[in-house]
Write an enzyme that holds these catalytic residues in place. Structure first.
Site, PDB file in Angstrom:
ATOM      1  N   TYR A  31     -10.134 -13.035  -2.269  1.00 25.13           N
ATOM      2  CA  TYR A  31     -10.517 -11.670  -2.642  1.00 25.13           C
ATOM      3  C   TYR A  31     -11.188 -11.645  -4.020  1.00 25.13           C
ATOM      4  O   TYR A  31     -12.143 -10.918  -4.241  1.00 25.13           O
ATOM      5  CB  TYR A  31      -9.279 -10.769  -2.634  1.00 25.13           C
ATOM      6  CG  TYR A  31      -9.539  -9.380  -3.144  1.00 25.13           C
ATOM      7  CD1 TYR A  31     -10.210  -8.449  -2.349  1.00 25.13           C
ATOM      8  CD2 TYR A  31      -9.121  -8.988  -4.404  1.00 25.13           C
ATOM      9  CE1 TYR A  31     -10.462  -7.157  -2.809  1.00 25.13           C
ATOM     10  CE2 TYR A  31      -9.372  -7.700  -4.876  1.00 25.13           C
ATOM     11  CZ  TYR A  31     -10.040  -6.789  -4.064  1.00 25.13           C
ATOM     12  OH  TYR A  31     -10.281  -5.529  -4.540  1.00 25.13           O
ATOM     13  N   GLY A 103       2.960  -2.505  -2.837  1.00 30.11           N
ATOM     14  CA  GLY A 103       2.577  -2.860  -4.204  1.00 30.11           C
ATOM     15  C   GLY A 103       3.362  -2.056  -5.225  1.00 30.11           C
ATOM     16  O   GLY A 103       3.836  -2.597  -6.229  1.00 30.11           O
ATOM     17  N   TYR A 137      -3.080   1.041 -10.543  1.00 29.19           N
ATOM     18  CA  TYR A 137      -2.276   0.885 -11.760  1.00 29.19           C
ATOM     19  C   TYR A 137      -2.284   2.161 -12.597  1.00 29.19           C
ATOM     20  O   TYR A 137      -1.252   2.566 -13.143  1.00 29.19           O
ATOM     21  CB  TYR A 137      -2.780  -0.293 -12.595  1.00 29.19           C
ATOM     22  CG  TYR A 137      -2.673  -1.637 -11.896  1.00 29.19           C
ATOM     23  CD1 TYR A 137      -1.556  -1.973 -11.132  1.00 29.19           C
ATOM     24  CD2 TYR A 137      -3.697  -2.573 -11.987  1.00 29.19           C
ATOM     25  CE1 TYR A 137      -1.461  -3.192 -10.499  1.00 29.19           C
ATOM     26  CE2 TYR A 137      -3.601  -3.804 -11.348  1.00 29.19           C
ATOM     27  CZ  TYR A 137      -2.484  -4.106 -10.603  1.00 29.19           C
ATOM     28  OH  TYR A 137      -2.394  -5.316  -9.981  1.00 29.19           O
TER      29      TYR A 137
END
Length: 167
Positions: A31, A103, A137
């Site tokens: 990725y 995540g 984030y």
């Protein structure tokens, strides 16, 4: 000092998880357009994570017996705070499980470990082109350290700098 209870599906990695974690590391490298740079072997990862006094640790996210994500981290230290922190080296979730909270659960687990142990922070780096991760984030309340620039010594520069110590 005890560690917090981790959310369902999140647990400390075991030696049996090494092949799955290494597979996810390779997916992450692909990725990040750097698959050709992955040199880690199962034996290296197993030795690093499960040595008598390991310097690196991992949490895994599991769904129906399959490892679908991981967080690999080590301790840092803040001279200003006077306590440890966690440096998150890699956080990765399989594409099929993104957007399902995996995540966030991994990052929340690291934050809970930091709080339970009296650490000051959890820090990490993200590639500047990785907009989906940066947005993720920021939604969690993380702030970019725009005033800091990362540096690295490796390869020939590392060897040359090390050679200067043998005056």
């Amino acid at each position: 000092m005890t560690d917090p209870q981790l959310p369902a599906g999140i647990r400390a990695a075991t030696p049996d998880d090494v092949p799955a974690v290494l597979g996810l590391i390779r997916e992450l490298a692909d990725y990040e357009r750097a698959l050709d740079q992955v040199r880690a072997t199962p034996d290296q990862l197993r030795a690093a994570l499960f040595a008598p006094s390991p310097g690196v640790f991992a949490l895994v996210a599991e769904n129906e017996g399959e490892v679908v994500g991981f967080a690999l981290y080590f301790l840092s230290f803040s001279t200003w705070e006077g306590v440890h922190g966690i440096h998150l080296e890699d956080l990765y979730v399989s594409p099929t499980r993104r957007g399902t909270g995996v995540g966030a659960a991994l990052l929340a687990s690291l934050a809970a470990i930091a709080v339970a142990r009296g650490y000051a922070r959890v820090e990490w780096s993200v590639l500047d082109w990785n907009t989906p991760s940066i947005e993720f984030y920021r939604r969690l309340g993380a702030v970019a350290l725009d005033e800091w620039t990362g540096f690295r010594l490796s390869g020939d520069a590392l060897l040359a700098t090390a050679a200067r110590s043998t005056g």
